[in-house]
Design a protein around this motif. Structure first.
Motif, PDB file in Angstrom:
ATOM      1  N   ALA A  73       0.838  -1.202   0.000  1.00  0.00           N
ATOM      2  CA  ALA A  73       0.000   0.000   0.000  1.00  0.00           C
ATOM      3  C   ALA A  73       0.874   1.253   0.000  1.00  0.00           C
ATOM      4  O   ALA A  73       1.918   1.297   0.663  1.00  0.00           O
ATOM      5  N   ASP A  74       0.464   2.276  -0.751  1.00  0.00           N
ATOM      6  CA  ASP A  74       1.225   3.520  -0.805  1.00  0.00           C
ATOM      7  C   ASP A  74       1.397   4.137   0.571  1.00  0.00           C
ATOM      8  O   ASP A  74       2.410   4.781   0.866  1.00  0.00           O
ATOM      9  N   SER A  75       0.421   3.929   1.450  1.00  0.00           N
ATOM     10  CA  SER A  75       0.481   4.526   2.783  1.00  0.00           C
ATOM     11  C   SER A  75       1.609   3.951   3.627  1.00  0.00           C
ATOM     12  O   SER A  75       2.061   4.584   4.587  1.00  0.00           O
ATOM     13  N   ASP A  76       2.088   2.753   3.279  1.00  0.00           N
ATOM     14  CA  ASP A  76       3.191   2.145   4.022  1.00  0.00           C
ATOM     15  C   ASP A  76       4.549   2.638   3.549  1.00  0.00           C
ATOM     16  O   ASP A  76       5.551   2.479   4.240  1.00  0.00           O
ATOM     17  N   LEU A  77       4.601   3.227   2.356  1.00  0.00           N
ATOM     18  CA  LEU A  77       5.870   3.600   1.733  1.00  0.00           C
ATOM     19  C   LEU A  77       6.304   5.005   2.128  1.00  0.00           C
ATOM     20  O   LEU A  77       5.461   5.854   2.454  1.00  0.00           O
ATOM     21  N   PRO A  78       7.603   5.276   2.082  1.00  0.00           N
ATOM     22  CA  PRO A  78       8.103   6.616   2.451  1.00  0.00           C
ATOM     23  C   PRO A  78       7.647   7.698   1.478  1.00  0.00           C
ATOM     24  O   PRO A  78       7.441   8.846   1.867  1.00  0.00           O
ATOM     25  N   LEU A  82      12.060  -4.302   5.514  1.00  0.00           N
ATOM     26  CA  LEU A  82      12.677  -3.353   4.596  1.00  0.00           C
ATOM     27  C   LEU A  82      11.606  -2.741   3.718  1.00  0.00           C
ATOM     28  O   LEU A  82      10.757  -3.451   3.159  1.00  0.00           O
ATOM     29  N   LEU A  83      11.632  -1.406   3.601  1.00  0.00           N
ATOM     30  CA  LEU A  83      10.723  -0.686   2.715  1.00  0.00           C
ATOM     31  C   LEU A  83      11.503   0.431   2.038  1.00  0.00           C
ATOM     32  O   LEU A  83      12.209   1.189   2.703  1.00  0.00           O
ATOM     33  N   ALA A  84      11.378   0.542   0.735  1.00  0.00           N
ATOM     34  CA  ALA A  84      12.087   1.598   0.004  1.00  0.00           C
ATOM     35  C   ALA A  84      11.415   1.809  -1.350  1.00  0.00           C
ATOM     36  O   ALA A  84      10.757   0.913  -1.879  1.00  0.00           O
ATOM     37  N   VAL A  85      11.602   3.017  -1.877  1.00  0.00           N
ATOM     38  CA  VAL A  85      11.168   3.341  -3.234  1.00  0.00           C
ATOM     39  C   VAL A  85      12.405   3.843  -3.967  1.00  0.00           C
ATOM     40  O   VAL A  85      13.047   4.801  -3.514  1.00  0.00           O
ATOM     41  N   PHE A 117      19.145   5.884  -6.960  1.00  0.00           N
ATOM     42  CA  PHE A 117      18.710   6.748  -5.863  1.00  0.00           C
ATOM     43  C   PHE A 117      17.441   6.166  -5.259  1.00  0.00           C
ATOM     44  O   PHE A 117      16.696   5.427  -5.921  1.00  0.00           O
ATOM     45  N   GLY A 118      17.202   6.483  -3.994  1.00  0.00           N
ATOM     46  CA  GLY A 118      15.999   5.964  -3.362  1.00  0.00           C
ATOM     47  C   GLY A 118      15.768   6.559  -1.999  1.00  0.00           C
ATOM     48  O   GLY A 118      16.654   7.158  -1.389  1.00  0.00           O
ATOM     49  N   VAL A 119      14.548   6.405  -1.545  1.00  0.00           N
ATOM     50  CA  VAL A 119      14.149   6.830  -0.198  1.00  0.00           C
ATOM     51  C   VAL A 119      13.918   5.559   0.612  1.00  0.00           C
ATOM     52  O   VAL A 119      13.085   4.719   0.248  1.00  0.00           O
ATOM     53  N   GLU A 120      14.684   5.414   1.679  1.00  0.00           N
ATOM     54  CA  GLU A 120      14.622   4.221   2.524  1.00  0.00           C
ATOM     55  C   GLU A 120      13.827   4.526   3.801  1.00  0.00           C
ATOM     56  O   GLU A 120      13.658   5.676   4.192  1.00  0.00           O
ATOM     57  N   THR A 121      13.360   3.485   4.461  1.00  0.00           N
ATOM     58  CA  THR A 121      12.683   3.661   5.744  1.00  0.00           C
ATOM     59  C   THR A 121      13.297   2.734   6.780  1.00  0.00           C
ATOM     60  O   THR A 121      13.911   1.725   6.444  1.00  0.00           O
ATOM     61  N   ALA A 122      13.103   3.093   8.035  1.00  0.00           N
ATOM     62  CA  ALA A 122      13.517   2.243   9.149  1.00  0.00           C
ATOM     63  C   ALA A 122      12.250   1.789   9.858  1.00  0.00           C
ATOM     64  O   ALA A 122      11.753   2.459  10.773  1.00  0.00           O
ATOM     65  N   PRO A 123      11.644   0.662   9.426  1.00  0.00           N
ATOM     66  CA  PRO A 123      10.378   0.221  10.014  1.00  0.00           C
ATOM     67  C   PRO A 123      10.502  -0.001  11.522  1.00  0.00           C
ATOM     68  O   PRO A 123      11.535  -0.437  12.022  1.00  0.00           O
ATOM     69  N   GLY A 147      12.255  14.512   7.050  1.00  0.00           N
ATOM     70  CA  GLY A 147      12.395  13.322   7.901  1.00  0.00           C
ATOM     71  C   GLY A 147      12.774  12.056   7.164  1.00  0.00           C
ATOM     72  O   GLY A 147      12.621  10.962   7.704  1.00  0.00           O
ATOM     73  N   ALA A 148      13.263  12.178   5.933  1.00  0.00           N
ATOM     74  CA  ALA A 148      13.516  10.995   5.102  1.00  0.00           C
ATOM     75  C   ALA A 148      14.955  10.502   5.225  1.00  0.00           C
ATOM     76  O   ALA A 148      15.834  11.168   5.770  1.00  0.00           O
ATOM     77  N   CYS A 149      15.165   9.323   4.674  1.00  0.00           N
ATOM     78  CA  CYS A 149      16.500   8.735   4.538  1.00  0.00           C
ATOM     79  C   CYS A 149      16.725   8.524   3.046  1.00  0.00           C
ATOM     80  O   CYS A 149      15.999   7.763   2.407  1.00  0.00           O
ATOM     81  N   ILE A 150      17.711   9.219   2.485  1.00  0.00           N
ATOM     82  CA  ILE A 150      17.947   9.189   1.043  1.00  0.00           C
ATOM     83  C   ILE A 150      19.326   8.601   0.776  1.00  0.00           C
ATOM     84  O   ILE A 150      20.304   9.016   1.397  1.00  0.00           O
TER      85      ILE A 150
END
Length: 397
Positions: A232-237, A352-355, A338-344, A266-269
């Motif tokens: 779901a898009d809501s779960d992604l950064p 792991l979640l990233a776009v 390149f990407g935006v990572e998350t720390a679940p 607040g992102a991780c790039i």
């Protein structure tokens, strides 16, 4: 008459003549090896475990011992002993390798498709775990074709030996990221505060879209078996397809990413400069807020060179021309990931979640006309950036 430089010692002739007469049992020497658990090994520990694996794989064959496991493998022709069972056992072992070790052995065992990337990366470079392990598994399975395996490996080994002896790897300079050379430097060759030139105008052939979702469900077992495709898009950064990126020259390489207002708050790039085979040459990470990045995410701290509500620009090292790789061979800077990572959170279902997306020179005619565009300005200047329809202003740092 033997050609000069190709002589084989009597000892090596003897080992090779008896190679397939040894270890004739039905069970693989590595059958029943326990699956390792726990955290990742250091590079030294991983090499020690690989060397032990290879010695066990060799059985009672006479070996020329080498401390380096790659040299041990190649000196004793042990690549020929890798069948489906051995590859599965080695893949289980690889789950605890550091990422540079995974890349080195994935390239070797995949049959040399990425000859310019053979060997380890530098210690500052990392690959993301999910895509790395998936690539590793695919590379291994491509080689398993029953009786064709032996012929394929022999052909590949011969081709690799010819490439090494000739010292003439494929020239990929037409796909490399090339600067226009307009950066102003002082007498010592260092960039000055101001760079002459106009505003940043993106090269249409060097625009990437962040539309690839990487999602791994938390759980046991190999990460590639826990990849989730429907997220779901809501779960992604960030929403897939909402970010566009390009590359500029301004006191060196600059990667500009544009999207909706405040997308990077607040992102991780993470940005990676790599060869066409994804062998990293530089990796930078920008953690906007503490704890935004997953633990163990590799890369050096990024330097922000231009920031605005919708645009963020990070400095990267883009080598010009061919690069002599530490492990041998040549490489070219051909792609920027390149990407935006998350720390679940620990309570999240996700590990792991990233776009992510990539910028690369298309493999087609006319590549010589594509070059990284430069732009001018000095610290404090506000510049307007447009990337494929996404626009925004940022202030040069």
């Amino acid at each position: 008459m033997t050609e000069a430089g190709t002589e084989v010692s009597e000892e090596l002739k003897g080992r090779r003549s008896a190679f397939f007469r040894r270890g004739g049992g039905t069970a693989s020497p590595v059958a029943g090896m326990p699956t390792p658990s726990g955290g990742r090994w250091t590079e030294t520990e991983a090499d020690r475990q690989i060397r032990a694996f290879l010695i066990r794989l060799a059985g009672d064959r006479n070996l020329v011992h080498r401390d380096n496991p790659v040299e041990l493998l190649r000196e004793n022709d042990l690549l020929l002993l890798f069948g489906p069972e051995e590859e599965t056992a080695f893949a289980d072992l690889a789950l605890r390798f550091p990422e540079e070790t995974v890349t080195r052995w994935a390239t070797l065992l995949s049959g040399g498709d990425r000859s310019e990337a053979f060997g380890p990366r530098s210690r500052s470079e990392r690959r993301d775990e999910a895509s790395l392990l998936r690539e590793f598994q695919v590379g291994l399975r491509k080689r398993v074709l029953g009786s064709v395996l032996l012929v394929s490996v022999l052909v590949i080994l011969g081709y690799s030996a010819q490439s090494i002896l000739s010292g003439s790897p494929e020239d990929r300079s037409d796909r490399a990221l090339r600067f226009t050379g307009s950066t102003v430097v002082d007498a010592e060759g260092k960039p000055t505060g101001r760079v002459d030139g106009g505003p940043p105008v993106a090269e249409p052939g060097l625009i990437g879209l962040a539309d690839r979702v990487v999602a791994v469900v938390r759980g046991e077992g190999p990460a590639e078996n826990r990849i989730e495709l429907d997220v779901a898009d809501s779960d992604l950064p960030v929403r897939p397809g909402s970010l566009l990126a390009t590359v500029f020259e301004h006191k060196g390489g600059q990667v500009a990413i544009a999207g909706p207002d405040n997308w990077w708050a607040g992102a991780c790039i993470r940005v990676t400069v790599a060869t066409g085979s994804l062998r990293p040459l530089d990796v930078v990470v920008h953690e906007v807020e503490e704890g935004a990045c997953p633990g163990g995410l590799g890369g050096r701290a990024a330097r922000v060179t231009c920031a605005g509500r919708a645009v963020l620009m990070l400095a990267v090292d883009i080598p010009q021309g061919e690069v002599e790789l530490a492990e041998g061979g040549l490489g070219w800077a051909e792609v920027i990931r390149f990407g935006v990572e998350t720390a679940p959170a620990a309570t999240s279902k996700w590990e792991l979640l990233a776009v992510r997306g990539a910028i690369a020179v298309a493999d087609s005619e006319g590549n010589a006309e594509i070059a990284v565009p430069a732009f001018g300005g000095a610290p404090g200047d506000v510049v307007s950036v447009e990337i494929g329809g996404a626009t925004g202003e940022c202030t040069l740092a």
